[in-house]
Write a protein that holds these residues in place. Structure first.
Motif, mmCIF file in Angstrom:
data_model
loop_
_atom_site.group_PDB
_atom_site.id
_atom_site.type_symbol
_atom_site.label_atom_id
_atom_site.label_comp_id
_atom_site.label_asym_id
_atom_site.label_seq_id
_atom_site.Cartn_x
_atom_site.Cartn_y
_atom_site.Cartn_z
ATOM 1 N N HIS A 132 31.165 35.622 40.914
ATOM 2 C CA HIS A 132 32.398 34.851 41.086
ATOM 3 C C HIS A 132 33.614 35.696 40.711
ATOM 4 O O HIS A 132 33.487 36.754 40.083
ATOM 5 C CB HIS A 132 32.349 33.596 40.215
ATOM 6 C CG HIS A 132 32.225 33.919 38.757
ATOM 7 N ND1 HIS A 132 33.302 34.260 37.990
ATOM 8 C CD2 HIS A 132 31.136 33.987 37.949
ATOM 9 C CE1 HIS A 132 32.890 34.504 36.761
ATOM 10 N NE2 HIS A 132 31.585 34.365 36.705
ATOM 11 N N GLY A 133 34.774 35.161 41.071
ATOM 12 C CA GLY A 133 36.009 35.840 40.715
ATOM 13 C C GLY A 133 36.702 35.144 39.568
ATOM 14 O O GLY A 133 36.044 34.651 38.642
ATOM 15 N N SER A 134 38.037 35.067 39.651
ATOM 16 C CA SER A 134 38.807 34.585 38.507
ATOM 17 C C SER A 134 38.783 33.070 38.357
ATOM 18 O O SER A 134 39.111 32.558 37.294
ATOM 19 C CB SER A 134 40.255 35.070 38.636
ATOM 20 O OG SER A 134 40.840 34.556 39.823
ATOM 21 N N GLY A 147 35.599 38.204 51.618
ATOM 22 C CA GLY A 147 35.111 39.402 50.936
ATOM 23 C C GLY A 147 34.549 39.084 49.563
ATOM 24 O O GLY A 147 33.378 39.304 49.283
ATOM 25 N N GLY A 148 35.384 38.505 48.712
ATOM 26 C CA GLY A 148 34.936 38.116 47.377
ATOM 27 C C GLY A 148 35.114 39.226 46.356
ATOM 28 O O GLY A 148 34.275 40.113 46.210
ATOM 29 N N HIS A 149 36.262 39.167 45.633
ATOM 30 C CA HIS A 149 36.507 40.136 44.565
ATOM 31 C C HIS A 149 36.044 39.532 43.248
ATOM 32 O O HIS A 149 36.674 38.621 42.708
ATOM 33 C CB HIS A 149 38.001 40.495 44.489
ATOM 34 C CG HIS A 149 38.312 41.396 43.347
ATOM 35 N ND1 HIS A 149 39.253 41.101 42.394
ATOM 36 C CD2 HIS A 149 37.756 42.577 42.981
ATOM 37 C CE1 HIS A 149 39.272 42.074 41.493
ATOM 38 N NE2 HIS A 149 38.379 42.977 41.833
ATOM 39 N N ILE A 199 29.892 27.717 61.470
ATOM 40 C CA ILE A 199 30.171 26.803 60.350
ATOM 41 C C ILE A 199 29.001 26.905 59.376
ATOM 42 O O ILE A 199 27.845 26.661 59.751
ATOM 43 C CB ILE A 199 30.342 25.362 60.854
ATOM 44 C CG1 ILE A 199 31.501 25.316 61.855
ATOM 45 C CG2 ILE A 199 30.579 24.411 59.685
ATOM 46 C CD1 ILE A 199 31.600 24.019 62.617
ATOM 47 N N VAL A 200 29.299 27.299 58.166
ATOM 48 C CA VAL A 200 28.252 27.494 57.159
ATOM 49 C C VAL A 200 27.933 26.142 56.525
ATOM 50 O O VAL A 200 28.841 25.393 56.145
ATOM 51 C CB VAL A 200 28.726 28.500 56.085
ATOM 52 C CG1 VAL A 200 27.685 28.645 54.983
ATOM 53 C CG2 VAL A 200 29.041 29.849 56.717
ATOM 54 N N THR A 201 26.641 25.838 56.420
ATOM 55 C CA THR A 201 26.243 24.595 55.738
ATOM 56 C C THR A 201 25.592 24.888 54.388
ATOM 57 O O THR A 201 25.510 24.021 53.522
ATOM 58 C CB THR A 201 25.280 23.780 56.613
ATOM 59 O OG1 THR A 201 24.153 24.587 56.943
ATOM 60 C CG2 THR A 201 25.963 23.316 57.891
ATOM 61 N N GLY A 312 42.453 31.951 33.251
ATOM 62 C CA GLY A 312 43.417 30.857 33.108
ATOM 63 C C GLY A 312 43.903 30.308 34.440
ATOM 64 O O GLY A 312 44.954 29.674 34.515
ATOM 65 N N ASP A 313 43.144 30.552 35.522
ATOM 66 C CA ASP A 313 43.534 29.968 36.818
ATOM 67 C C ASP A 313 43.473 28.449 36.714
ATOM 68 O O ASP A 313 42.599 27.904 36.042
ATOM 69 C CB ASP A 313 42.574 30.428 37.924
ATOM 70 C CG ASP A 313 42.825 31.863 38.332
ATOM 71 O OD1 ASP A 313 43.783 32.460 37.825
ATOM 72 O OD2 ASP A 313 42.048 32.400 39.147
ATOM 73 N N PRO A 314 44.372 27.736 37.401
ATOM 74 C CA PRO A 314 44.388 26.270 37.257
ATOM 75 C C PRO A 314 43.124 25.646 37.853
ATOM 76 O O PRO A 314 42.796 25.930 39.013
ATOM 77 C CB PRO A 314 45.628 25.854 38.054
ATOM 78 C CG PRO A 314 45.917 26.993 38.967
ATOM 79 C CD PRO A 314 45.398 28.234 38.320
ATOM 80 N N ILE A 355 48.400 42.828 39.065
ATOM 81 C CA ILE A 355 47.749 43.957 39.734
ATOM 82 C C ILE A 355 46.288 43.951 39.288
ATOM 83 O O ILE A 355 45.989 44.028 38.091
ATOM 84 C CB ILE A 355 48.395 45.315 39.382
ATOM 85 C CG1 ILE A 355 49.894 45.304 39.685
ATOM 86 C CG2 ILE A 355 47.709 46.423 40.183
ATOM 87 C CD1 ILE A 355 50.609 46.621 39.378
ATOM 88 N N ARG A 356 45.388 43.785 40.271
ATOM 89 C CA ARG A 356 43.950 43.831 39.971
ATOM 90 C C ARG A 356 43.456 45.264 40.136
ATOM 91 O O ARG A 356 43.855 45.951 41.075
ATOM 92 C CB ARG A 356 43.167 42.929 40.923
ATOM 93 C CG ARG A 356 43.442 41.461 40.713
ATOM 94 C CD ARG A 356 42.574 40.597 41.619
ATOM 95 N NE ARG A 356 42.834 39.187 41.355
ATOM 96 C CZ ARG A 356 41.939 38.212 41.441
ATOM 97 N NH1 ARG A 356 40.688 38.486 41.819
ATOM 98 N NH2 ARG A 356 42.251 36.972 41.186
ATOM 99 N N HIS A 357 42.566 45.670 39.252
ATOM 100 C CA HIS A 357 41.965 46.995 39.373
ATOM 101 C C HIS A 357 40.767 46.896 40.312
ATOM 102 O O HIS A 357 39.846 46.119 40.059
ATOM 103 C CB HIS A 357 41.520 47.479 37.986
ATOM 104 C CG HIS A 357 41.014 48.884 37.989
ATOM 105 N ND1 HIS A 357 40.118 49.344 37.053
ATOM 106 C CD2 HIS A 357 41.273 49.924 38.814
ATOM 107 C CE1 HIS A 357 39.842 50.615 37.302
ATOM 108 N NE2 HIS A 357 40.532 50.996 38.365
ATOM 109 N N GLY A 418 40.769 37.765 51.935
ATOM 110 C CA GLY A 418 40.746 36.678 50.950
ATOM 111 C C GLY A 418 42.066 36.506 50.217
ATOM 112 O O GLY A 418 42.294 35.499 49.556
ATOM 113 N N PHE A 419 42.947 37.508 50.299
ATOM 114 C CA PHE A 419 44.224 37.444 49.576
ATOM 115 C C PHE A 419 45.402 37.587 50.530
ATOM 116 O O PHE A 419 46.513 37.839 50.100
ATOM 117 C CB PHE A 419 44.278 38.558 48.522
ATOM 118 C CG PHE A 419 43.283 38.364 47.415
ATOM 119 C CD1 PHE A 419 43.631 37.680 46.256
ATOM 120 C CD2 PHE A 419 41.991 38.837 47.536
ATOM 121 C CE1 PHE A 419 42.716 37.487 45.244
ATOM 122 C CE2 PHE A 419 41.059 38.649 46.526
ATOM 123 C CZ PHE A 419 41.429 37.970 45.376
ATOM 124 N N ALA A 420 45.148 37.446 51.838
ATOM 125 C CA ALA A 420 46.187 37.744 52.827
ATOM 126 C C ALA A 420 46.818 36.479 53.387
ATOM 127 O O ALA A 420 47.023 36.357 54.597
ATOM 128 C CB ALA A 420 45.609 38.615 53.942
#
Ligand SMILES: Cc1cc2nc3c(=O)[nH]c(=O)nc-3n(C[C@H](O)[C@H](O)[C@H](O)COP(=O)(O)OP(=O)(O)OC[C@H]3O[C@@H](n4cnc5c(N)ncnc54)[C@H](O)[C@@H]3O)c2cc1C
Length: 458
Positions: A132-134, A147-149, A199-201, A312-314, A355-357, A418-420
Motif C-alpha cells: 500500500h501507499g500513504s 502504478g501504485g507507489h 472492469i476489474v471485479t 496523516g492522509d485524511p 516531494i516523494r523519494h 496515479g498522480f496525474a
C-alpha cells in the motif's frame, strides 16, 4: 425515467442484479453518485451499485443496449480526472470488499471494492504486509491501475508489478481472468496502464514478510524549510532502498478535528518508513535531527499496518484537487524553488507541497513487468489544494500552474498516471512502445470504447 434509458431494460436490470440501480431524480441519486473526492461532481445517466461479477456483466450488457458507456469506480479517490459522465453508467464496486489471505502462497485476494485498510490487518495476522501507499482508504484497483507507489516501492518496485491476477468483465460482457498465463496482454495492460481495458471485479496481490518498521514523522517550524529540505535531499541521495521518505511543506487547517499542536500551523515535515532496525533507522535520520531541532518527533518501531496511517492522509472524504509531476533532478536550485513555492514566505491555498523519494526498484525494469515497467525519475513532486467551495478551484489551479512553471526545468517529460490528475492524457505516462501496445490492447478488448476511466487510455 431519465434521459433515453429504456424503461423495460432498467426494470430488467433491477430484477436481475443483486445490487441497486439508481437514476437521476431518485432520493438515493446524490449519495450514490458521490466520490471520495468531494470536488468531483459526477452526473451519470444511472448509478449501479454492484454486488457481484454477474452484476457487473449485466450492467455492461444494459449499458451497451442503451448506448451508454460504463465508468467503474471503487472509492472515488481518483475521480478528479473522470470525464463528463452524462452518457455513462457510474458502476460502483464499493460493495465488493471481500478479502482473504493465503498465508502459504503469500498472497491476498481482494474484491474490487477493497481498500488497503481492509487488507493490512488480516495480512498482519500472518506476519505479512502489503504494497500500500500513504493512504489506507485508497482502493486496490485504482491504485494498481495507476502504478501504485508503495512505502516499500524502493525495494520492491511498483505495486502493479506485484499483482498475480485480475478477475475482470470485458466490454463484451464476458467474465475472464487475466494473469501471466491467461489473457497475457490484458494482464500486462491492467498493471499500471490505467482502468480502460476491462472492469476489474477482484484481484490477487503479493504480500511479503514484514511485521514492523521504524517509521513515523518529524516536523519543524516552516522557517526551517530550507535547511530541512537540503538535509533531506542529501540524505535521500545516499539512502538504502529500505528507506522510503517524503518531504512536505504543510499548512494544517484550523479545524477542530486537527490535533492541537498541528492545528492552523505551517510546518515542514519528513515522513518515512524504514525496513530495518530502529538503531540503523535513527542513524540514517540523524542528519535531519542535526539540521534543526524538531518541533514534533513521532518516530519509533510501529506494527506494519500502521504504515497505512503514518502519512496523516485524511481517512474521510475531502474536496480537493491534486497535482503530481516526477522530477529528474533535485539540485540546490530546485530545492530553493521548492521552498520558495510553499515555504515561510509563500501564501498558497495548499494543504501540502511534497516531494516523494522514488528510485531503487522503481527505476529498474523487468521483462515480466506490466505497462508501468519503471520510471527513472528519482523524485516526485505532489500538491493537494482544498476546494471547500467551487470558487476555490481557480486559486488552486493557478497555484498548480505556478508550481508547474517554476519547477519545469527539473520536471520529467513522463507523468505518473496515479498522480496525474491535472494531466489526464495517459500517453505522457508511457514510453512510445508501451503507449502503442496499450492502444492495441484497448482496441482488442474494448473496440467501442465502452469503459470510461479517469485516464481514458487507448
Ligand atoms: C489521499 C490520497 C493518497 C494517495 N496516496 C497514494 C500513494 O501513496 N501511492 C499511489 O500510488 N497513489 C496514491 N494515491 C493516488 C491513488 O492511487 C489514485 O487516486 C487511484 O486512482 C485511487 O484508486 P481508487 O480505486 O481508490 O479510486 P477510484 O476513483 O475509485 O478509481 C480510480 C480509477 O481507477 C479505475 N478503476 C477503479 N476501479 C476499477 C475497476 N473495478 N475496474 C476498472 N477500473 C477501475 C477507474 O478508471 C477509476 O476512475 C493517493 C490518492 C489520494 C487521494
Amino acid at each position: 425515467m431519465s434521459g433515453d434509458l429504456n424503461e423495460g431494460d432498467v426494470e430488467r436490470l433491477r430484477e436481475t442484479i443483486g445490487g441497486d440501480v439508481v437514476l437521476p431524480g431518485e432520493a438515493a441519486y446524490d449519495p450514490s453518485r458521490q466520490a471520495w473526492n468531494l470536488a468531483a461532481d459526477q452526473h451519470p445517466a444511472a448509478v449501479v451499485l454492484a454486488e457481484s461479477a454477474d452484476d457487473v456483466a449485466s450492467t455492461v450488457l444494459f449499458a451497451t443496449d442503451n448506448g451508454l458507456r460504463v465508468a467503474p469506480q471503487g472509492t472515488g479517490h481518483g475521480a478528479g480526472s473522470v470525464p463528463d459522465l452524462s452518457g455513462a453508467v457510474l458502476l460502483k464496486l464499493s460493495r465488493l470488499t471481500d478479502v482473504s489471505i493465503d498465508p502459504a502462497a503469500g498472497g491476498a485476494r481482494a474484491g474490487a471494492g477493497a481498500q488497503w485498510r481492509n487488507v493490512v490487518g488480516p495480512a498482519a495476522e500472518h506476519g505479512l504486509a502489503a504494497m500500500h501507499g500513504s493512504s489506507g482508504t485508497v482502493g486496490l484497483v485504482g491504485y494498481h491501475a495507476g502504478g501504485g507507489h508503495a512505502w516499500v516501492g524502493r525495494s520492491r518496485g511498483w505495486a502493479c508489478n506485484n499483482v498475480r491476477s485480475f478477475d475482470v468483465v470485458t466490454a463484451d460482457g464476458e467474465q475472464r481472468t487475466a494473469a501471466a498465463d491467461s489473457e497475457p496482454d490484458l494482464f500486462w495492460a491492467l498493471r499500471g496502464g490505467g482502468g480502460s481495458h476491462a472492469i476489474v471485479t477482484g484481484m490477487e496481490v503479493d504480500l511479503f514478510e514484514m511485521t514492523s518498521a521504524y517509521a513515523g514523522g518529524l516536523l519543524w517550524e516552516i522557517e526551517r524549510a530550507s535547511e530541512i529540505a537540503t538535509a533531506w535531499r542529501d540524505l535521500t541521495a545516499a539512502a538504502p532502498e529500505e528507506l522510503a521518505s517524503t518531504l512536505k511543506l504543510v499548512r494544517f487547517p484550523p479545524f477542530p478535528e486537527v490535533p492541537d499542536p498541528l492545528r492552523g500551523r505551517a510546518l515542514v515535515g519528513v515522513t518515512f518508513a524504514f525496513r530495518g532496525s530502529a538503531d540503523d533507522g535513527e542513524e540514517l535520520l540523524a542528519p535531519l535531527r542535526a539540521a534543526a531541532d524538531p518541533y514534533l518527533d513521532q518516530t519509533g518501531e510501529v506494527p506494519a499496518p500502521a504504515l497505512a496511517e503514518i502519512a496523516g492522509d485524511p481517512p474521510d472524504p475531502v474536496p480537493a484537487l491534486a497535482f503530481g509531476a516526477p522530477l529528474d533532478e533535485l539540485g540546490d536550485d530546485a530545492v530553493a524553488a521548492y521552498v520558495e513555492l510553499a515555504g515561510p514566505e509563500a501564501d498558497v491555498p495548499l494543504i501540502h507541497l511534497e516531494i516523494r523519494h522514488l528510485g531503487g526498484a522503481l527505476a529498474r525494469g523487468d521483462a515480466a513487468n506490466g505497462a508501468l515497467d519503471s520510471l527513472s525519475s528519482p523524485y516526485m513532486l505532489g500538491a493537494i489544494g482544498p476546494v471547500p467551495v467551487p470558487e476555490a478551484r481557480a486559486g488552486v489551479e493557478a497555484t498548480f500552474a505556478a508550481i508547474g512553471e517554476r519547477m519545469e526545468p527539473w520536471t520529467s517529460e513522463r507523468t505518473l498516471l496515479g498522480f496525474a490528475e491535472q494531466n489526464p492524457d495517459w500517453r505522457g505516462s508511457f514510453p512510445e512502445e508501451a503507449a502503442v501496445r496499450l492502444a492495441d490492447v484497448r482496441a482488442a478488448y474494448d473496440p467501442g470504447g465502452l469503459i470510461v476511466s479517469n485516464h481514458d487510455a487507448g
